[in-house]
Design a protein around this motif. Structure first.
Motif, PDB file in Angstrom:
ATOM      1  N   LEU A 194      18.438  28.740  33.098  1.00 29.96           N
ATOM      2  CA  LEU A 194      17.048  28.382  33.387  1.00 29.96           C
ATOM      3  C   LEU A 194      16.845  28.264  34.895  1.00 29.96           C
ATOM      4  O   LEU A 194      17.608  27.573  35.579  1.00 29.96           O
ATOM      5  N   HIS A 195      15.803  28.938  35.393  1.00 31.57           N
ATOM      6  CA  HIS A 195      15.461  28.858  36.808  1.00 31.57           C
ATOM      7  C   HIS A 195      13.972  28.589  36.989  1.00 31.57           C
ATOM      8  O   HIS A 195      13.184  28.671  36.038  1.00 31.57           O
ATOM      9  N   ILE A 196      13.606  28.264  38.232  1.00 32.78           N
ATOM     10  CA  ILE A 196      12.226  27.894  38.550  1.00 32.78           C
ATOM     11  C   ILE A 196      11.502  29.101  39.138  1.00 32.78           C
ATOM     12  O   ILE A 196      12.011  29.772  40.045  1.00 32.78           O
ATOM     13  N   PHE A 197      10.316  29.341  38.612  1.00 31.33           N
ATOM     14  CA  PHE A 197       9.428  30.409  39.075  1.00 31.33           C
ATOM     15  C   PHE A 197       8.078  29.791  39.423  1.00 31.33           C
ATOM     16  O   PHE A 197       7.768  28.668  39.027  1.00 31.33           O
ATOM     17  N   VAL A 198       7.262  30.541  40.144  1.00 33.18           N
ATOM     18  CA  VAL A 198       5.893  30.117  40.412  1.00 33.18           C
ATOM     19  C   VAL A 198       4.973  31.325  40.245  1.00 33.18           C
ATOM     20  O   VAL A 198       5.327  32.450  40.620  1.00 33.18           O
ATOM     21  N   VAL A 199       3.814  31.094  39.625  1.00 32.65           N
ATOM     22  CA  VAL A 199       2.846  32.163  39.415  1.00 32.65           C
ATOM     23  C   VAL A 199       1.546  31.796  40.122  1.00 32.65           C
ATOM     24  O   VAL A 199       1.100  30.641  40.062  1.00 32.65           O
ATOM     25  N   ASP A 200       0.963  32.764  40.803  1.00 33.20           N
ATOM     26  CA  ASP A 200      -0.337  32.590  41.452  1.00 33.20           C
ATOM     27  C   ASP A 200      -1.433  32.851  40.424  1.00 33.20           C
ATOM     28  O   ASP A 200      -1.429  33.893  39.761  1.00 33.20           O
ATOM     29  N   ILE A 201      -2.351  31.911  40.260  1.00 34.38           N
ATOM     30  CA  ILE A 201      -3.362  32.014  39.213  1.00 34.38           C
ATOM     31  C   ILE A 201      -4.264  33.230  39.435  1.00 34.38           C
ATOM     32  O   ILE A 201      -4.576  33.980  38.499  1.00 34.38           O
ATOM     33  N   ALA A 202      -4.677  33.453  40.673  1.00 39.04           N
ATOM     34  CA  ALA A 202      -5.634  34.523  40.953  1.00 39.04           C
ATOM     35  C   ALA A 202      -5.010  35.906  40.812  1.00 39.04           C
ATOM     36  O   ALA A 202      -5.614  36.813  40.224  1.00 39.04           O
ATOM     37  N   GLN A 205       0.798  37.060  40.417  1.00 41.72           N
ATOM     38  CA  GLN A 205       2.081  37.421  41.001  1.00 41.72           C
ATOM     39  C   GLN A 205       3.092  36.297  40.778  1.00 41.72           C
ATOM     40  O   GLN A 205       2.766  35.115  40.913  1.00 41.72           O
ATOM     41  N   ILE A 206       4.329  36.685  40.461  1.00 41.03           N
ATOM     42  CA  ILE A 206       5.368  35.724  40.100  1.00 41.03           C
ATOM     43  C   ILE A 206       6.506  35.811  41.111  1.00 41.03           C
ATOM     44  O   ILE A 206       6.936  36.901  41.488  1.00 41.03           O
ATOM     45  N   ARG A 207       6.975  34.650  41.553  1.00 38.73           N
ATOM     46  CA  ARG A 207       8.128  34.589  42.443  1.00 38.73           C
ATOM     47  C   ARG A 207       9.204  33.715  41.805  1.00 38.73           C
ATOM     48  O   ARG A 207       8.904  32.646  41.271  1.00 38.73           O
ATOM     49  N   GLN A 208      10.464  34.163  41.889  1.00 38.89           N
ATOM     50  CA  GLN A 208      11.584  33.346  41.434  1.00 38.89           C
ATOM     51  C   GLN A 208      12.076  32.509  42.601  1.00 38.89           C
ATOM     52  O   GLN A 208      12.381  33.039  43.676  1.00 38.89           O
TER      53      GLN A 208
END
Length: 684
Positions: A194-202, A205-208
């Motif tokens: 399990l790792h942490i990602f972030v997604v931009d709502i607009a 785009q997803i970054r690990q």
């Protein structure tokens, strides 16, 4: 031919039970499980006007699933989110304009979604995958950024050895090579991390943000938007030593900073509203097993840099659930287990006594706190599965849902009462809960089913129990015993089973039976059965080698051989925690064998129906296989039922219904008919 005749007789009994149940439409039957619903999550919107909540459904033969709804607190009107697909884990954005949740898109993708509170603008943001690796006590799987423009979330990627472990042949190198207890579909760890990602709502785009041969989970976003806090086990021998610590991730450069370095466990971190403190749940002891923990977890706080740790939950000597901050940051809320119930309390962080927000008999499930101090929560009463409630200030709680109205309307439900007794060794007060039979008269006599909880560090209580109610509708009394080692009675009580499995806690169960039949003269001593799941199955195995007072036994997922079990389960440190040393050290191997039901099987005479999930990795099915053959060898009437696609315990609705029907049929087959008992055993 004897084997065939027994199958025919069991089938006949099953039919008789079902026909008898149909003749009493005013009571619960096993098939009513498919109509049972229960409220799970209960998340208040920031303005307090709405509650996002989930309903667990049992209307399909497979595993239960969850629906997501939003209710207007003022009008009581609800709308469903997520379309016609399962959805769960709602989380409001800081401004209350969006709800993030786990759901499925039309393209059969499953993952992170958002929607407006009215269900409009539903958007699929990112796929989320998990792992079947045993990771108990994980907290929040996603978190909104303070500005509402991003969501951080946890998802899995292939870890070290994933290809080899899933290849042909499979190459096993990990100590922790088996999957989680309830997974039930496979037999091996998928080695995902399990790792942490972030997604931009607009832009979507997803970054690990993290990587490596670790698992990161239980995330929360700092109020200033610069950091994430998370839990992870960074031990070099992480498979053998279960030890979550807390870390922060600096979003500007993805650097990771350790906040705690303890031999104990930290869970469920949350930033304070002002960002100066971190709230979490933790333990003190140096060795914490990854499955069932003897130590009661308590609520702690520390400075945001990890300094000045303090155990504010120590004021309550009982097991505490994941905490939440009060909106003003001056207090924390959490659930606490007490004498069979789950209460909700508020505790000032500056010190002082806890305030009980919900202290009724039953169980608080999902809950949340609003800005005005209002709370929403799901609650199980003695006479209904969990429903949604709302409580503002000192006002009385309002029940907002009645999801079982159609099912329970006109049904006669059994009463549950508790009683206490002094243990047989005069050391402890033990509490038991008795579900009384439906249809009692002044002269009627009724069978007693002893149902033993698992854990052993868990509790029974007065809350609605579907199977107990079905038994009661059939004219049975059900006895649940919170034997020593149970939670809800303080740390010393939970510790009282240390180094004593299949010992005095088993005597607590037998003495509870003795106390019950002496106080409730309508219990028929000659028609008593015993059953339990997991540790309850283990004690069922054990007790039928110690006494012949039960006419029938139904162990489910039970341990019969403490030695073999230690080397087959996915959490091999369990016996080390329960006995204080590895099983190969000192004379513990001999002690474990002496306390195994298999060693004493020659003393068993009780007809036994063994229940087990085919892919149980918590208590592997080999435990049931050993005991089945051993009982056969000594001439005990025994049937072994194996349920496919099941892990530890039974999840599929059709399996649960079948299990209940088979249980009643087994008891009916072996209980003497009323008036024909004869006294064959004067115990207890």
């Amino acid at each position: 031919m004897r084997h065939i005749s027994r199958i025919v007789l069991l089938s006949f009994c099953l039919c008789a039970v079902l026909l008898a149940a149909l003749a009493h439409a005013d009571v619960l039957t096993s098939s009513d499980l498919s109509r049972l619903r229960s409220v799970g999550s209960a998340s208040l919107s920031p303005d307090g006007h709405y509650i996002a909540y989930t309903i667990t459904m049992h209307d399909q033969p497979g595993r239960p699933y969850s629906q997501l709804w939003v209710i207007d607190v003022g009008t009581g009107k609800s709308v469903r989110l997520g379309g016609d697909k399962p959805a769960s884990t709602p989380l409001w954005s800081k401004d209350g304009k969006w709800i993030a949740f786990t759901g499925g898109a039309d393209s059969d993708k499953h993952g992170l979604m958002i929607a407006r509170p009215d269900g409009s603008e539903t958007t699929f943001l990112a796929e989320r995958t998990g792992t079947n690796s045993p990771l108990p006590g994980t907290g929040k799987g996603f978190a909104w950024s303070p500005d509402g423009k991003q969501i951080a979330f946890v998802s899995s990627t292939p870890g070290e050895g994933a290809d080899e472990a899933n290849g042909d042949p499979m190459v096993i190198t990990r100590y922790l090579y088996k999957p989680d207890a309830g997974e039930g579909m496979t037999r091996f760890n998928d080695n995902k991390r399990l790792h942490i990602f972030v997604v931009d709502i607009a832009t979507r785009q997803i970054r690990q943000l993290t990587q490596g041969n670790y698992d990161e989970h239980s995330i929360d976003w700092s109020p200033d938007g610069t950091q994430l806090v998370f839990a992870s086990n960074r031990e070099p021998n992480q498979d053998e030593f279960f030890n979550y610590d807390l870390f922060t991730l600096q979003l500007s450069d993805n650097s990771i900073h350790r906040l705690t370095a303890t031999e104990s466990c930290e869970y469920d971190p949350l930033w304070s509203p002002d960002g100066k403190l971190i709230l979490f749940r933790g333990t003190r002891r140096g060795l914490t097993d990854r499955e069932t923990t003897m130590e009661d977890g308590h609520v702690w706080i520390m400075n945001a840099d990890g300094s000045n740790r303090r155990e504010i939950g120590a004021v309550i000597d009982n097991r505490q659930g994941p905490p939440q901050w009060a909106p003003d940051g001056g207090a924390v809320y959490f659930t606490v287990q007490e004498r069979g119930s789950y209460h909700l309390v508020r505790l000032p962080i500056a010190g002082g006594q806890p305030q009980y927000i919900v202290k009724d008999a039953g169980g608080v499930g999902g809950w949340s706190v609003g800005r005005n101090g209002a709370v929403s929560y799901s609650f199980t009463t003695p006479r209904d599965a969990s429903e949604l409630y709302y409580k503002a200030g000192l006002a009385a709680p309002r029940k907002l849902t009645d999801v079982n109205q159609e099912l329970l309307a006109g049904k006669t439900l059994a009463d549950v009462e508790s009683f206490t007794f002094v243990s047989n060794d005069n050391r402890l007060e033990i509490e038991a809960f008795l579900t009384k039979p439906v249809g009692m008269t002044a002269t009627s006599k009724h069978p007693l089913i002893v149902e033993i909880h698992g854990g052993p560090h868990a509790q029974n209580g007065p809350g609605f129990n579907f199977k107990n109610q079905v038994y009661a509708a059939h004219g049975y009394a059900v006895l649940n015993v919170n034997y020593r080692g149970s939670t809800g009675y303080g740390q010393k009580f939970a510790d009282a089973v240390f180094r004593d499995q299949n010992g005095d806690e088993g005597q607590d169960v037998l003495y509870a039976v003795s106390a019950a039949v002496r106080r409730y003269l309508w219990i028929d001593r000659e028609r008593m059965g015993i059953e339990g799941v997991s540790y309850g199955g283990q004690l069922t195995d054990w007790l039928i080698t110690q006494t012949n007072e039960f006419k029938a036994a139904i162990p489910t997922a039970g341990i019969a051989n403490l030695v073999s079990y230690n080397y087959m389960t996915y959490y091999n440190q369990y016996e080390e925690m329960e006995f204080g040393q590895f099983i190969h050290q000192g004379n513990l191997m001999d002690v474990a064998w002496e306390r195994s039901a298999l060693k004493h099987v020659a003393s068993a005479h009780t007809p036994t129906l063994i229940i087990h999930g085919e892919n149980d990795n918590d208590v592997p099915i080999a435990e049931a296989e050993q005991f089945f053959i051993a009982l056969k060898d000594v001439g005990v009437e025994t049937v072994f039922v194996r349920y496919p696609r099941e892990g530890h315990g039974l999840s599929e609705v059709k399996h649960q219904i079948d299990w209940t029907d088979r249980s009643i049929a087994w008891y009916e087959k072996h209980f003497p008919k009323p008036g024909e008992e004869g006294v064959t055993n004067v115990q207890p």
